[in-house]
Write an enzyme that holds these catalytic residues in place. Structure first.
Site, PDB file in Angstrom:
ATOM      1  N   HIS A  34       0.677  -1.180   0.035  1.00 40.11           N
ATOM      2  CA  HIS A  34      -0.182  -0.008   0.207  1.00 40.11           C
ATOM      3  C   HIS A  34       0.953   1.151   0.149  1.00 40.11           C
ATOM      4  O   HIS A  34       1.451   1.659   1.021  1.00 40.11           O
ATOM      5  CB  HIS A  34      -0.885   0.139   1.390  1.00 40.11           C
ATOM      6  N   GLU A  61       1.360  -0.668  -4.840  1.00 43.27           N
ATOM      7  CA  GLU A  61      -0.040  -0.111  -5.062  1.00 43.27           C
ATOM      8  C   GLU A  61       0.349   1.481  -4.936  1.00 43.27           C
ATOM      9  O   GLU A  61       0.822   1.761  -3.889  1.00 43.27           O
ATOM     10  CB  GLU A  61      -1.104  -0.568  -3.995  1.00 43.27           C
ATOM     11  N   ASP A  63      -1.733   5.753  -5.895  1.00 42.71           N
ATOM     12  CA  ASP A  63      -2.968   6.478  -6.498  1.00 42.71           C
ATOM     13  C   ASP A  63      -2.328   7.365  -7.565  1.00 42.71           C
ATOM     14  O   ASP A  63      -1.258   7.993  -7.601  1.00 42.71           O
ATOM     15  CB  ASP A  63      -3.397   7.296  -5.346  1.00 42.71           C
ATOM     16  N   HIS A  76      -2.216  10.478  -3.220  1.00 45.31           N
ATOM     17  CA  HIS A  76      -3.668   9.945  -2.612  1.00 45.31           C
ATOM     18  C   HIS A  76      -4.815  11.126  -2.352  1.00 45.31           C
ATOM     19  O   HIS A  76      -5.825  11.201  -2.735  1.00 45.31           O
ATOM     20  CB  HIS A  76      -3.173   9.414  -1.448  1.00 45.31           C
ATOM     21  N   GLU A 128      -4.284   2.988  -8.846  1.00 48.41           N
ATOM     22  CA  GLU A 128      -5.911   3.388  -8.635  1.00 48.41           C
ATOM     23  C   GLU A 128      -5.932   4.896  -9.296  1.00 48.41           C
ATOM     24  O   GLU A 128      -5.057   5.741  -9.344  1.00 48.41           O
ATOM     25  CB  GLU A 128      -5.953   3.631  -7.082  1.00 48.41           C
TER      26      GLU A 128
END
Length: 261
Positions: A34, A61, A63, A76, A128
Site C-alpha cells: 500500500h 499499489e 494512487d 492520494h 488507482e
C-alpha cells in the site's frame, strides 16, 4: 441415480474452485504494498516501493490523479498537505515537482506515472484512478501504451468509480480491473450487485472492517477475485488467509510475507 448426479456436481464445483482460487493448504494471497512499504518509508516514494519489493511484495499499489496540464501524478489526497491549499487538478506538474511530501519517516519528491512506469518496467503494479476527472482514463491508457504495458496481465487498475472502470473496459478488454468499495459499500454487497460488477471488472477490493468469509465465497461463486484493504495486523492477516482471500493490501509487506513463507 440422483445421488450420483449430486456427487458429480460437487466434484466438478470443487475442482473448478481449486483451479480458480487454489486449495486452503497451499493458498497464498498476493502481497500488495500500500503506497509501497509505507509503514517504514515515505509513502509513494521510490524508497518505499523498492523496500516493498525487497520485503516480498507482489504488487506496488499507488494512487494517480491528473494535474491541470493533464499529467498523471502519484498522490492520494485531493488537497495535498504539502501544498498551498489547492487541489491536485489546480496544480501543473511542474508546480508539484517543486514541492516535497514529508512526514516523520522522511521526505520525497512527487512522482509522475511516467516516472514509475520507467523505473519499474516489468514490476506488477496496482494503480488507482483517484478523484476521477474526465479524460483520466484516456491519459492512463496512453501512458500504459507508451510503456508497452497496455495489455500487461500483471497490471491491475482499481477505482471507487464504476464509471471509470466501465470506460476503461470499453477501451481495453484485456486489462485487469478491480472495483473498490467503502466499508458501507462492502456491507451492502449482494449477489445481484456482484453480478453487475462482474460485467466490467475482474475483482473487488473490500474494506477490512466489513469483510466476511461468506462474502468472499459469494464473490468467488460469481468468478470475482477478492482483495482487502488496508491490513497491518498479523492476526487479521492470518484469518483472511484462512478465509481464502486473494490479495491483501498492507503497509507492512514483510509481516505478511513472514506469515505466508
Amino acid at each position: 441415480m440422483k445421488r450420483w448426479y449430486v456427487l458429480l456436481a460437487v466434484i466438478i464445483a470443487t475442482t473448478l474452485f481449486t483451479l480458480n482460487f487454489g486449495d486452503s493448504s497451499t493458498h497464498k494471497p498476493f502481497i500488495i504494498a500500500h503506497r509501497g512499504a509505507s509503514y517504514y518509508a515515505p509513502e509513494h516514494s521510490f524508497e518505499a516501493y523498492d523496500l516493498a519489493l525487497t520485503q516480498g511484495a507482489d504488487y506496488l499499489e499507488f494512487d494517480t490523479q491528473m494535474t491541470k496540464d493533464h499529467v498523471l501524478v502519484i498522490e492520494h489526497d485531493k488537497v495535498p498537505s504539502y501544498g498551498d491549499g489547492r487541489t491536485i487538478p489546480d496544480y501543473t506538474a511542474t508546480e508539484l515537482k517543486q514541492l516535497k511530501r514529508a512526514n516523520e519517516l522522511g521526505s520525497s519528491s512527487i512522482l509522475t506515472l511516467q516516472e514509475v512506469l520507467t523505473h519499474y518496467p516489468t514490476t506488477p503494479l496496482y494503480i488507482e484512478t483517484k478523484n476521477r476527472r474526465d479524460g483520466v482514463e484516456e491519459m492512463l491508457l496512453k501512458e500504459l501504451q507508451a510503456a508497452g504495458r497496455l495489455h500487461d496481465k500483471s497490471l491491475i487498475i482499481q477505482s471507487f468509480s464504476a464509471k471509470s472502470l466501465r470506460l476503461l473496459r470499453e477501451q481495453n478488454h484485456s486489462i485487469q480491473l478491480f472495483q473498490l468499495f467503502t466499508k458501507e459499500g462492502t456491507h451492502e454487497l449482494t449477489r445481484e450487485k456482484l453480478q453487475q460488477v462482474r460485467q466490467y471488472a475482474n475483482g473487488i477490493i473490500i474494506h477490512q472492517q466489513a469483510v466476511t468469509e461468506a462474502l468472499i465465497h459469494l464473490a468467488h461463486a460469481e468468478q470475482l477475485k477478492v482483495h482487502v484493504y488496508t491490513v497491518n495486523n498479523p492476526r487479521h492477516m492470518k484469518k483472511l488467509i484462512e478465509q481464502q482471500i486473494d490479495g491483501i493490501i498492507t503497509d507492512r509487506p514483510d509481516v505478511l510475507y513472514e506469515l505466508l513463507y
